[in-house]
Scaffold this motif. Structure first.
Motif, PDB file in Angstrom:
ATOM      1  N   ALA A 197       0.783  -1.270   0.129  1.00  0.00           N
ATOM      2  CA  ALA A 197       0.139  -0.038  -0.303  1.00  0.00           C
ATOM      3  C   ALA A 197       1.078   1.115  -0.700  1.00  0.00           C
ATOM      4  N   MET A 198       2.473   1.201   0.214  1.00  0.00           N
ATOM      5  CA  MET A 198       3.253   2.504   0.346  1.00  0.00           C
ATOM      6  C   MET A 198       3.207   2.966  -1.287  1.00  0.00           C
ATOM      7  N   ARG A 199       4.085   1.263  -1.264  1.00  0.00           N
ATOM      8  CA  ARG A 199       4.544   1.682  -2.885  1.00  0.00           C
ATOM      9  C   ARG A 199       3.422   1.732  -4.141  1.00  0.00           C
ATOM     10  N   HIS A 200       2.314   1.813  -3.435  1.00  0.00           N
ATOM     11  CA  HIS A 200       0.990   2.167  -4.057  1.00  0.00           C
ATOM     12  C   HIS A 200       0.453   3.484  -4.717  1.00  0.00           C
ATOM     13  N   PHE A 201       1.359   5.065  -3.636  1.00  0.00           N
ATOM     14  CA  PHE A 201       1.613   6.034  -3.809  1.00  0.00           C
ATOM     15  C   PHE A 201       2.844   6.371  -4.060  1.00  0.00           C
ATOM     16  N   VAL A 202       3.689   5.748  -3.579  1.00  0.00           N
ATOM     17  CA  VAL A 202       5.112   6.313  -4.052  1.00  0.00           C
ATOM     18  C   VAL A 202       5.729   5.248  -4.987  1.00  0.00           C
ATOM     19  N   PRO A 203       6.214   6.063  -6.065  1.00  0.00           N
ATOM     20  CA  PRO A 203       6.171   4.685  -7.071  1.00  0.00           C
ATOM     21  C   PRO A 203       7.923   4.278  -6.219  1.00  0.00           C
ATOM     22  N   ALA A 204       8.621   2.804  -6.646  1.00  0.00           N
ATOM     23  CA  ALA A 204       9.389   2.444  -6.450  1.00  0.00           C
ATOM     24  C   ALA A 204      10.690   2.772  -6.763  1.00  0.00           C
ATOM     25  N   SER A 205      10.337   3.948  -7.403  1.00  0.00           N
ATOM     26  CA  SER A 205      12.098   4.507  -7.843  1.00  0.00           C
ATOM     27  C   SER A 205      12.025   5.542  -7.313  1.00  0.00           C
ATOM     28  N   GLU A 206      10.884   5.799  -5.848  1.00  0.00           N
ATOM     29  CA  GLU A 206      12.082   7.275  -4.959  1.00  0.00           C
ATOM     30  C   GLU A 206      12.428   6.159  -3.979  1.00  0.00           C
ATOM     31  N   LYS A 207      12.494   7.279  -2.609  1.00  0.00           N
ATOM     32  CA  LYS A 207      13.412   7.026  -1.979  1.00  0.00           C
ATOM     33  C   LYS A 207      12.306   7.149  -0.591  1.00  0.00           C
ATOM     34  N   LEU A 208      11.988   6.057   0.435  1.00  0.00           N
ATOM     35  CA  LEU A 208      10.886   5.884   1.036  1.00  0.00           C
ATOM     36  C   LEU A 208      11.340   4.919   2.521  1.00  0.00           C
ATOM     37  N   TYR A 209      10.945   6.189   3.396  1.00  0.00           N
ATOM     38  CA  TYR A 209      11.903   5.030   4.665  1.00  0.00           C
ATOM     39  C   TYR A 209      11.269   5.539   5.492  1.00  0.00           C
ATOM     40  N   THR A 210      11.665   4.884   6.386  1.00  0.00           N
ATOM     41  CA  THR A 210      10.310   4.740   7.864  1.00  0.00           C
ATOM     42  C   THR A 210      11.125   4.960   9.281  1.00  0.00           C
ATOM     43  N   TRP A 211      12.617   5.052   9.320  1.00  0.00           N
ATOM     44  CA  TRP A 211      13.440   4.453  10.065  1.00  0.00           C
ATOM     45  C   TRP A 211      14.821   4.578  10.267  1.00  0.00           C
ATOM     46  N   TRP A 212      14.966   5.426  10.909  1.00  0.00           N
ATOM     47  CA  TRP A 212      16.810   6.120  11.240  1.00  0.00           C
ATOM     48  C   TRP A 212      17.539   5.821  12.557  1.00  0.00           C
ATOM     49  N   SER A 213      18.586   5.265  12.384  1.00  0.00           N
ATOM     50  CA  SER A 213      19.359   4.592  13.598  1.00  0.00           C
ATOM     51  C   SER A 213      19.478   5.717  14.866  1.00  0.00           C
ATOM     52  N   TYR A 214      19.283   5.319  15.769  1.00  0.00           N
ATOM     53  CA  TYR A 214      19.791   6.447  16.755  1.00  0.00           C
ATOM     54  C   TYR A 214      21.387   7.004  16.570  1.00  0.00           C
ATOM     55  N   ARG A 215      22.042   5.846  15.915  1.00  0.00           N
ATOM     56  CA  ARG A 215      23.314   6.172  15.392  1.00  0.00           C
ATOM     57  C   ARG A 215      24.062   7.450  14.695  1.00  0.00           C
ATOM     58  N   ASN A 216      23.790   7.567  14.283  1.00  0.00           N
ATOM     59  CA  ASN A 216      23.667   9.039  13.621  1.00  0.00           C
ATOM     60  C   ASN A 216      23.418  10.752  14.485  1.00  0.00           C
ATOM     61  N   ARG A 217      24.149  11.363  14.685  1.00  0.00           N
ATOM     62  CA  ARG A 217      23.689  12.640  14.859  1.00  0.00           C
ATOM     63  C   ARG A 217      22.565  13.363  15.221  1.00  0.00           C
ATOM     64  N   ASP A 218      23.172  13.530  13.467  1.00  0.00           N
ATOM     65  CA  ASP A 218      22.144  14.312  12.317  1.00  0.00           C
ATOM     66  C   ASP A 218      21.144  13.465  11.457  1.00  0.00           C
ATOM     67  N   TRP A 219      19.941  13.081  12.163  1.00  0.00           N
ATOM     68  CA  TRP A 219      19.626  12.084  11.153  1.00  0.00           C
ATOM     69  C   TRP A 219      18.898  12.875   9.696  1.00  0.00           C
ATOM     70  N   LYS A 220      18.621  13.857  10.075  1.00  0.00           N
ATOM     71  CA  LYS A 220      17.615  14.250   8.310  1.00  0.00           C
ATOM     72  C   LYS A 220      18.771  14.690   7.904  1.00  0.00           C
ATOM     73  N   LYS A 221      20.197  15.536   7.891  1.00  0.00           N
ATOM     74  CA  LYS A 221      21.177  15.229   7.384  1.00  0.00           C
ATOM     75  C   LYS A 221      22.076  14.317   6.808  1.00  0.00           C
ATOM     76  N   SER A 222      21.721  13.694   7.404  1.00  0.00           N
ATOM     77  CA  SER A 222      22.528  12.346   6.743  1.00  0.00           C
ATOM     78  C   SER A 222      21.335  11.219   6.501  1.00  0.00           C
ATOM     79  N   ASN A 223      20.828  11.109   6.461  1.00  0.00           N
ATOM     80  CA  ASN A 223      19.123  10.243   5.947  1.00  0.00           C
ATOM     81  C   ASN A 223      19.113   9.392   5.576  1.00  0.00           C
ATOM     82  N   ARG A 224      20.243   8.289   6.309  1.00  0.00           N
ATOM     83  CA  ARG A 224      20.548   7.029   6.286  1.00  0.00           C
ATOM     84  C   ARG A 224      19.724   6.451   6.386  1.00  0.00           C
ATOM     85  N   GLY A 225      18.396   6.553   5.795  1.00  0.00           N
ATOM     86  CA  GLY A 225      17.023   5.562   6.474  1.00  0.00           C
ATOM     87  C   GLY A 225      17.150   4.023   5.208  1.00  0.00           C
TER      88      GLY A 225
END
Length: 268
Positions: A197-225
């Protein structure tokens, strides 16, 4: 909020610790149903009164101390599914299900917390990884024989199956959650008769994350999701899909989980 059913799935990473965050989620998103994973609370200590005070009169949960645990919180009447399998012979509180009684008819809802699998992607040397693979195989086989209509599967599946479900497909191919043995098995489970259902709205060619490690000091900047959280539906429910949101801002709420909630809206 659109008319219909608003469903949220979220790995809360300790229900009692993050009860105030759950209250904020409820006030902000106004869901009809919340499915939680990693509640980490044994059933006698489950905060049922607090959740009913939030308006979730119908509760189904299965938990243990410190680990795992799943819960369904609903404003609609539900009937728990009985005699579900005890996956891989472990009583480790990773799956519950319920019939949700809606004006349009019942919907079968399953809430899963798939094993994480440890750090080493080798079932010969890592029993946790072997358990994860066996768990997904058993669930897949079970759903091949089960009647599948008006059914929704949600939860933390601990696998990011697609290339753009991770920040670097190349660098994570040998990292647990994105290895071929995991992604192949998860896709086999999906292909039993479900739609992502998630990829029904967001094509497989686009990045899509739901988890970002606590180890990333700046999760938004690194965006390693990674996209570890999923919502699957049977094809008969696809026409009822009206929206999907990954609530990224929840990653910055006070005492956040490393997962963020996922909303799927239905016109049911």
């Amino acid at each position: 909020m659109p008319l219909g059913m608003r469903l949220v799935t979220w790995n809360i990473n300790s229900l009692r610790l993050r009860l105030p965050v759950l209250e904020k989620l409820d006030a902000t998103l106004a869901p009809d149903i919340i499915c939680l994973q990693e509640t980490k609370v044994p059933d006698p200590l489950f905060p049922a009164d607090a959740l009913r005070n939030m308006g979730f009169e119908h509760l189904h949960y299965k938990g243990m101390k410190s680990y795992n645990g799943v819960a369904i919180l609903s404003r609609h009447p539900i009937t728990p599914l009985e005699k579900l399998p005890d996956w891989h012979g472990k009583e480790d509180c990773r799956h519950i299900g319920a019939q949700v009684h809606l004006p349009s008819g019942p919907v079968e809802l399953h809430d899963f917390y798939v094993p994480a699998g440890g750090d080493i992607p080798d079932p010969e040397t890592n029993p946790k990884f072997a358990h994860k693979l066996a768990f997904v195989e058993e669930v897949t086989e079970w759903f091949t024989t089960r009647k599948r209509d008006r059914t929704v599967l949600v939860g933390d599946f601990n696998i990011a199956p697609l290339e753009h479900d991770v920040w670097s497909h190349k660098q994570l191919l040998n990292v647990v959650s994105h290895t071929p043995p995991e992604t192949e098995r998860l896709n086999a489970w999906l292909n039993v008769g479900f739609v992502d259902a998630m990829r029904h709205f967001v094509p497989a060619s686009e990045k899509l994350y739901t988890w970002w490690s606590y180890r990333n000091r700046d999760w938004k900047k690194s965006n390693r999701g990674r996209r570890l959280d999923h919502v699957w539906i049977t094809p008969d429910l696809v026409p009822d899909l009206t929206g999907m949101t990954v609530v990224r801002e929840a990653r910055d709420w006070d005492t956040p989980s490393d997962h963020v909630p996922v909303i799927v809206d239905f016109s049911l």
